[in-house]
Scaffold this active site. Structure first.
Site, PDB file in Angstrom:
ATOM      1  N   PRO A 102       0.834  -1.202   0.000  1.00 45.21           N
ATOM      2  CA  PRO A 102       0.000   0.000   0.000  1.00 45.21           C
ATOM      3  C   PRO A 102       0.872   1.256   0.000  1.00 45.21           C
ATOM      4  O   PRO A 102       1.841   1.346   0.745  1.00 45.21           O
ATOM      5  CB  PRO A 102      -0.774  -0.118   1.313  1.00 45.21           C
ATOM      6  CG  PRO A 102      -0.802  -1.591   1.602  1.00 45.21           C
ATOM      7  CD  PRO A 102       0.514  -2.117   1.110  1.00 45.21           C
ATOM      8  N   TYR A 131      -1.054   5.445  13.500  1.00 43.67           N
ATOM      9  CA  TYR A 131      -2.509   5.315  13.358  1.00 43.67           C
ATOM     10  C   TYR A 131      -3.094   4.477  14.499  1.00 43.67           C
ATOM     11  O   TYR A 131      -2.381   3.995  15.376  1.00 43.67           O
ATOM     12  CB  TYR A 131      -2.846   4.744  11.983  1.00 43.67           C
ATOM     13  CG  TYR A 131      -2.395   5.638  10.840  1.00 43.67           C
ATOM     14  CD1 TYR A 131      -2.696   7.000  10.834  1.00 43.67           C
ATOM     15  CD2 TYR A 131      -1.657   5.124   9.769  1.00 43.67           C
ATOM     16  CE1 TYR A 131      -2.278   7.832   9.795  1.00 43.67           C
ATOM     17  CE2 TYR A 131      -1.238   5.950   8.730  1.00 43.67           C
ATOM     18  CZ  TYR A 131      -1.550   7.302   8.747  1.00 43.67           C
ATOM     19  OH  TYR A 131      -1.133   8.120   7.717  1.00 43.67           O
ATOM     20  N   CYS A 182      14.263   3.806  -9.328  1.00 45.41           N
ATOM     21  CA  CYS A 182      13.881   4.925  -8.454  1.00 45.41           C
ATOM     22  C   CYS A 182      15.152   5.627  -7.971  1.00 45.41           C
ATOM     23  O   CYS A 182      16.138   4.975  -7.639  1.00 45.41           O
ATOM     24  CB  CYS A 182      13.109   4.346  -7.273  1.00 45.41           C
ATOM     25  SG  CYS A 182      12.904   5.482  -5.906  1.00 45.41           S
TER      26      CYS A 182
HETATM   27 FE1  SF4 Z   1       9.400   8.649  -5.924  1.00 43.58          FE
HETATM   28 FE2  SF4 Z   1      11.587   9.862  -6.915  1.00 43.58          FE
HETATM   29 FE3  SF4 Z   1      11.469   7.217  -6.792  1.00 43.58          FE
HETATM   30 FE4  SF4 Z   1       9.924   8.484  -8.513  1.00 43.58          FE
HETATM   31  S1  SF4 Z   1      12.145   8.433  -8.531  1.00 43.58           S
HETATM   32  S2  SF4 Z   1       9.303   6.816  -7.180  1.00 43.58           S
HETATM   33  S3  SF4 Z   1       9.454  10.341  -7.370  1.00 43.58           S
HETATM   34  S4  SF4 Z   1      11.442   8.591  -5.052  1.00 43.58           S
END
Ligand code: SF4
Ligand code: ADP
Length: 718
Positions: free
Chosen positions: A45, A196, A364
């Site tokens: 999630p 939470y 990423c």
């Molecule tokens: Fe998030 Fe940056 Fe990774 Fe894209 S590149 S998923 S914006 S951390």
């Protein structure tokens, strides 16, 4: 056909003929309670910013990940009741039967590709302020979340829950479970993390209760146990039940019977959920930026879980390398590789590994712009993947491109993020692409910035694109090639894209909150001077009203070189916008480590004869500093001289080619803006930019009754 039969037929065995043998373990199916995931790629999630207002955007976003091979695809937080109302931050809901249809769109999109759909049922407890529903927040003992960030602050302190309230929450979880099943979800969550409600019962700091829900650990787990039991009871074997739990604080607490309270909680609930989804306690540590947290950073906290439970365990860690993923499984840390950011940056990561194309993964960079989207309250944006969130409204697919019927020549000038992205997308569309860069290497600002402390991972923006372009036959790439207007004609291109970037100025800051006049002195520098090693003097003031990462990173960089650094900003925090990307606490730690002095709400007025004149922005208290030089990180101006020259040539040559400004040359921004701009331009070459669909909520008449606050029992029974 009953539901469990349907689960069995969701997927067919994956073709591993091209998969590297050592990666094949990632494609072994795994039983999760009554359902089977087709592989070990589990999109945990994560917030998408796509609420019930954007059901089609959301379904396409999640469906694309299923198409890309994620065996399980989850929602973000789905509130079970209006007493869990996080507005204005985005969240989804299953408050009444009227909310089922919009979620059914997501499960359908996920099932279409043979993946399981998971729903993160959620009650925010004292963290939410119920700003729209105006119900009292709930917590075990009335302990509020007294956040330091203004966006999270609220004045509505939580109600101490009675046992009637606890029964009511259990009933809401049951009703939400029923609706989630109607919507077609296969895995149902109980959430006990990130401050939470479930977490508040587990932690003694929040839970001061003297009844059967407080005190000893056995009592503190009772609420979470009952939430799991009610979910399982309602699911009746039609879906698995997962527990999402934060273990950082619990692991730090030793107990008499267990190595830590985390060990205790997992032991006490060991076989109650069908799946353990384990994580850290706060967004900055759970979703750490690459500047401060490496891949796999959760392991020291969650590594014990599999030794205590036989149930499958999923966890995250910004995993992008198949080797690291395999190692997590082989070493018995995790059974399923959780991905949130990795799945946003490259929804097709699993397919690429399965097909032996892991070189093609768009990794990423850990910049957390995606998280900033949630803080901004808008659908997700990603630096690496310009198509994230645009799958439905613009029809952008991360891996599929409309082929041009007229493979014309495109000249892209500038090899930074915007130029590289434009060139790559245009090449994939079949254009004949020429890319020219004046510097001796590719990457523009990314190349420069990635050499600063902690920024190395950001180089992936450059590396992924340069590598992909180098694989294509219809691309010619030229470095050391500064282009001038008069040379452009000879290239014979039908389209010119100017991705020539922007430059930093020496402009100061006006209390009108706009850039002011320049401070032009030989001892006043810009970030470009820092990259070029042109800074002189030992005592340096970094004056930052850009307010994102760069002022802080430059301070750190110069301090590491032995300079004495003072950092000043008109904003309320150093690198204030890095709050949005979860970096702020670590920026402060890094600056403190380097001995940087920080002045906030402070404006720079002048600099002469080794003295900088500053003042407090609000009360005008003066501050004088003896320094040798200043680096201003403030206003950027587009590099659009070539554009202006070309426009006048174009008039002379009767418009033989289209001229287009992209990225920072069009409007200076963060790297995410430049990549999106380059991508959008390239799509426009085949007419793709014309699509911009507006999503609409699905709004049948809501049968939910009103909540009479004066009669609490009625409200809780709703
Ligand atoms: Fe998030 Fe940056 Fe990774 Fe894209 S590149 S998923 S914006 S951390
Ligand atoms: P963006 O983020 O918009 O991609 P960058 O500043 O990162 O912008 O990149 C712009 C790139 O354009 C830089 O690498 C710069 O060297 C290059 N550039 C600027 N002007 C020219 C030019 N006339 N010819 C070739 N390259 C140029």
């Amino acid at each position: 056909m009953d539901k469990s039969e349907k689960k069995g037929s969701l997927w067919s065995k994956e073709d591993l003929s091209a998969c590297h043998p050592s990666h094949q373990v990632l494609f072994e199916p795994i039983q999760i309670g009554p359902v089977v995931a087709r592989n070990r790629f589990y999109q945990v999630p994560h917030a998408s910013g796509m609420t019930e207002a954007n059901p089609r955007v959301r379904a396409a976003f999640r469906g694309t990940k299923a198409e890309g091979g994620w065996g399980v695809v989850s929602t973000g937080a789905v509130s079970i009741h209006p007493s869990s109302d996080d507005s204005p931050l985005p969240f989804a809901r299953l408050w009444s039967d009227a909310d089922v249809a919009s979620h059914a769109m997501t499960t359908e999109a996920v099932h279409q590709h043979g993946s399981l759909a998971a729903v993160e049922l959620w009650h925010g407890g004292a963290v939410v302020m119920n700003r729209t529903s105006r119900l009292p927040p709930l917590s075990p003992s009335g302990i509020s979340w007294s956040a330091t960030h203004i966006g999270f602050m609220g004045q509505h302190r939580p109600k101490k829950m009675t046992e009637t309230d606890i029964d009511a929450v259990l009933q809401w979880q049951r009703l939400a479970t029923r609706r989630a099943l109607d919507a077609g979800f296969d895995i149902l969550y109980v959430y006990a993390g990130m401050g939470y409600l479930g977490y508040e019962f587990l932690l003694p700091e929040y839970n001061h209760r003297k009844d059967g829900y407080g005190g000893a650990l056995e009592n503190r787990v009772r609420f979470v146990r009952e939430m799991l039991e009610v979910t399982r009871d309602e699911a009746g074997g039609r879906a698995a039940v997962a527990l999402r739990i934060s273990l950082e604080e619990l692991r730090a607490k030793p107990t008499e019977h267990y190595e830590s309270e985390a060990h205790g909680v997992v032991s006490l609930l060991s076989d109650v959920p069908d799946l353990w989804d384990v994580k850290m306690d706060s967004s900055p540590t759970d979703c750490g930026a690459s500047r401060f947290r490496p891949e796999g950073a959760h392991e020291p906290i969650i590594d014990f879980v599999k030794t205590v439970t036989d149930r499958p365990v999923v966890g995250v860690g910004r995993f992008t390398s198949p080797e690291t993923m395999v190692s997590q499984i082989r070493r018995g840390v995790l059974d399923l590789i959780g991905g949130a950011r990795a799945s946003i940056a490259d929804p097709f990561l699993p397919v690429k590994i399965r097909e032996g194309r892991s070189d093609e993964i768009r990794e990423c960079i850990g910049c957390n712009i995606c998280i900033a989207s949630w803080h901004d309250g808008v659908p997700v944006r990603c630096t690496q993947n310009a198509t994230a969130g645009e799958e439905w409204r613009r029809g952008w697919h991360p891996e599929k491109f409309v082929k041009t019927n007229t493979p014309e020549r495109l000249l892209v000038i500038g090899g930074g993020p915007a130029g590289l992205e434009a060139a790559l997308v245009a090449a994939r569309q079949g254009f004949d692409v020429m890319l020219a860069e004046q510097a001796d290497d590719w990457g523009g600002r990314v190349l420069q910035e990635s050499q600063l402390p902690g920024m190395a991972t950001w180089r992936r923006v450059r590396d992924y694109r340069v590598w992909a372009l180098s694989q294509m036959g219809n691309v010619s790439m030229f470095t050391n090639s500064k282009l001038h207007a008069e040379e452009i004609d000879s290239v014979g291109a039908q389209h010119i894209a100017l991705a020539t970037g922007a430059h930093w100025t020496r402009r100061l800051y006006s209390p009108l909150e706009i850039p002011a006049e320049s401070l032009d002195s030989p001892q006043v520098f810009t970030p470009e001077d820092v990259y070029a090693g042109r800074i002189s003097g030992d005592r340096i003031l970094v004056f930052d009203y850009d307010n994102y990462y760069l002022g802080g990173v430059i301070s750190e960089h110069l301090a590491v070189q032995g300079k004495i650094i003072t950092y000043a900003t008109p904003a309320g925090h150093a690198s204030a916008w890095t709050f949005m990307t979860n970096e702020l606490p670590f920026v402060y730690q890094a600056l403190a480590r380097q001995g940087v002095t920080i002045h906030t709400t402070t404006n720079l007025l002048n600099f002469a004869n080794g003295r900088a004149e500053l003042e407090n922005l609000f009360n005008r208290t003066p501050l004088e500093l003896e320094i040798d030089s200043i680096v201003v990180v403030g206003h950027r101006e587009p590099n659009d001289v070539l554009y202006q020259e070309l426009m006048s040539c174009q008039q002379r040559s009767n418009g033989q080619f289209s001229i287009n400004l992209l990225g920072d040359a069009l409007a200076p921004g963060a790297i995410v803006h430049a990549v999106h701009s380059g991508h959008g331009f390239a799509r426009s070459l085949v007419g793709d930019e014309t699509i911009y669909l507006r999503d609409e909520p699905i709004v049948p008449v809501d049968p939910m009754p009103a909540f009479p606050l004066s009669e609490e029992s009625k409200f809780f029974r709703s």
